[in-house]
Write a protein that holds these residues in place. Structure first.
Motif, short mmCIF file in Angstrom:
data_model
loop_
_atom_site.label_atom_id
_atom_site.label_comp_id
_atom_site.label_asym_id
_atom_site.label_seq_id
_atom_site.Cartn_x
_atom_site.Cartn_y
_atom_site.Cartn_z
N GLU A 59 55.00 86.73 90.53
CA GLU A 59 56.42 86.69 91.02
C GLU A 59 56.68 85.67 91.94
O GLU A 59 56.80 86.29 93.24
N TYR A 62 62.09 81.68 91.47
CA TYR A 62 63.36 82.00 91.87
C TYR A 62 63.58 83.32 91.26
O TYR A 62 63.49 83.64 90.14
N THR A 63 64.66 84.01 92.25
CA THR A 63 65.14 85.29 91.93
C THR A 63 66.97 85.24 91.80
O THR A 63 67.18 84.10 92.26
N ILE A 68 66.38 90.85 93.56
CA ILE A 68 65.88 91.40 92.45
C ILE A 68 66.43 92.73 92.12
O ILE A 68 66.63 93.53 93.14
N SER A 264 68.04 82.59 98.53
CA SER A 264 67.62 83.98 98.34
C SER A 264 66.42 84.33 99.32
O SER A 264 65.98 83.54 99.99
N THR A 266 62.56 85.62 100.01
CA THR A 266 61.37 85.23 99.12
C THR A 266 61.01 86.46 98.20
O THR A 266 61.14 87.57 98.37
N THR A 267 60.61 85.91 96.98
CA THR A 267 60.48 86.77 95.75
C THR A 267 59.69 87.81 95.87
O THR A 267 59.84 89.19 95.72
N GLN A 270 60.42 90.70 98.19
CA GLN A 270 61.36 91.82 97.86
C GLN A 270 60.50 92.88 97.08
O GLN A 270 61.08 94.08 97.26
#
Length: 380
Positions: A59, A62-63, A68, A264, A266-267, A270
Motif C-alpha cells: 500500500e 497513489y490513493t 482511502i 493526498s 500518505t497511503t 491512512q
C-alpha cells in the motif's frame, strides 16, 4: 522576489521559540522546553503495526485524493457516534494533517476582502491562513476571567464576515466552550448566514468536561466545517494525518485544492488512521490521565509561586498571566536566558496575550517540577 502575500504573514512564533531553545541545547545548555504542542508519548504500537503491515503489503501507491474508503468510512462513523454529526463517508476529506485542512478551507471559502472572526488569543496559524487567502482576520476579545470565552462576538460581525473560527478545546488557553457559549456562536452564524470552522483537534484531551461539536447544533449541520486529526489524541504528530467533514458545496472546493496541491495523505499512514479509530482507545485514556496530573502540578505550582493561571479544561497548555513580572515577551526572554526555561510569549497568539506566556506541559512530571523551581528562582 517574494510575493506580496508573504509580506502579510510572519513566521510561526511557536516554531521560532522552539528553534531558539534547540540552538541553546546544541550549545550544551540544559533547556527545559515548554514550547511545542506535541505529545511526548510514542504512537501506540497497534497503530504503527497497521501502517507497517500496509506498507509491506504494497500500500505504497497513489490513493484517491479524498482518502482511502476504509478511513473515510471509519471517520464518518466516529463523527456520527461520538460527535452527533450527520456525516457520510462522502463528506470526509482526509488531509496531510489538520493544518493542511485549515489552509485548504481558508483558500476555498474566503475571497479577497472577506473577514474571518478569531477569538483572541488564538492558535498562531489561523491568522496567516486567512491572510494567504486574501481575507482579513478580525479579533474578538475573550473574557480572561471567565475561561477565555468570547464576549460580544456579534459586535464584530459586518457584511464582510464570511467565517467564524471555533477552537474548543483551544490552543493556547485550553479553554473548553460550554453549550451556552457554542449556542450563542451558532445563533450568530445562523442569523447572519456565516460559515463556522470548528477545529476539534484537542477534543479527546479534555478534563472533567464534555466536548460538544457545534456542527451538531440545530441549524448548523450545513454551515459547519469540522476539522480534526490524529496528531494530538493518538500522539501521531509526525504522521501528518487530519480530516475535514463538510457538505458537498464546500467539500468539492476542498478536494479541488487538495488534488492540485498535495494530492493526498500518505497511503500507508491512512491505514494507521483506521487502526487508531477502530482499535483500543486505552492509550488515549492513559495519556489524558497523565496530562491531567501534569496540568495540576504545573498550574498549582504556578499559582503557589504567585503567577496567576487558570486551570485549563482541555489540551495541554497553561496560559499564565505574568503581568506582575513584565510583559510576556520580556518574561519569555528572561526565563530562557536566566533560567534556561523555554516558553512561548502570549503575544504570538494575539494582542490580548501580551501579558501572558504559554507553557506546554507535554513533558514529564520531573521536568515540570524542575521547570517550576527554575521559574521561581528567575522571577520571584
Amino acid at each position: 522576489m517574494a510575493s506580496s502575500r508573504l509580506e502579510r504573514v510572519e513566521e510561526s512564533a511557536t516554531i521560532k521559540a522552539a528553534n531558539i531553545a534547540n540552538k541553546l541545547k546544541q550549545e550544551g545548555f540544559d533547556i527545559i522546553s515548554f514550547t511545542l504542542g506535541e505529545p511526548d508519548f510514542d504512537t501506540p504500537k497497534h497503530i504503527c503495526d497497521a501502517a507497517a503491515d500496509a506498507m509491506y503489503k504494497g500500500e505504497t501507491h497513489y490513493t484517491p485524493s479524498a482518502g482511502i474508503p476504509e478511513l473515510r468510512n471509519a471517520i464518518a462513523e466516529k463523527l456520527r457516534t461520538e460527535n452527533k454529526l450527520d456525516a457520510k463517508a462522502s463528506d470526509i476529506l482526509v488531509t496531510p494533517g489538520a493544518k493542511q485542512a485549515i489552509f485548504e478551507i481558508m483558500m476555498s471559502v474566503l475571497d479577497d476582502g472577506d473577514e474571518a472572526l478569531l477569538c483572541d488569543p488564538a492558535w498562531v496559524s489561523y491568522d496567516p491562513a486567512i491572510k494567504f487567502a486574501g481575507a482579513n482576520p478580525v479579533w474578538v476579545p475573550t473574557d480572561h476571567e471567565n475561561g477565555f470565552k468570547p464576549s460580544n462576538m456579534e459586535e464584530y460581525v459586518t457584511d464582510k464576515t464570511k467565517l467564524i473560527i471555533v477552537n474548543s478545546p483551544g490552543n493556547p488557553t485550553g479553554a473548553v466552550y460550554d453549550k451556552q457559549t457554542l449556542k450563542a456562536i451558532a445563533d450568530i452564524a445562523i442569523d447572519k448566514n456565516i460559515l463556522v470552522l470548528s477545529d476539534e483537534i484537542y477534543e479527546k484531551i479534555i478534563y472533567d468536561r464534555e466536548h460538544l461539536s457545534i456542527g451538531s447544533f440545530e441549524g448548523m449541520q450545513d454551515r459547519t466545517i469540522t476539522v480534526n486529526g490524529f496528531s494530538k489524541a493518538y500522539a501521531m504528530t509526525g504522521w501528518r494525518l487530519g480530516y475535514v467533514c463538510a457538505k458537498p458545496e464546500i467539500f468539492n472546493g476542498l478536494l479541488k485544492i487538495q488534488s492540485h496541491s498535495v494530492s493526498s495523505a500518505t497511503t500507508f499512514v491512512q491505514y494507521g488512521g483506521v487502526a487508531a479509530l477502530e482499535g483500543p482507545q486505552e492509550p488515549v485514556t492513559k495519556m489524558v490521565d497523565r496530562f491531567k496530573l501534569r496540568r495540576d502540578l504545573l498550574v498549582d505550582g504556578l499559582n503557589a509561586i504567585g503567577i496567576k493561571c487558570q486551570k485549563p479544561g482541555g489540551a495541554f497548555y497553561a496560559f499564565a498571566d505574568v503581568s506582575e513580572y513584565g510583559n510576556g515577551d520580556a518574561v519569555t526572554e528572561k526565563l530562557l536566558m536566566d533560567a534556561h526555561v523555554a516558553v512561548t510569549p502570549g503575544s504570538a497568539f494575539g494582542e490580548s496575550g501580551k501579558d501572558f506566556i504559554r507553557i506546554s506541559y507535554a513533558t514529564s512530571l520531573e521536568r515540570i517540577q524542575e521547570g517550576l523551581e527554575r521559574i521561581e528562582s528567575a522571577l520571584v
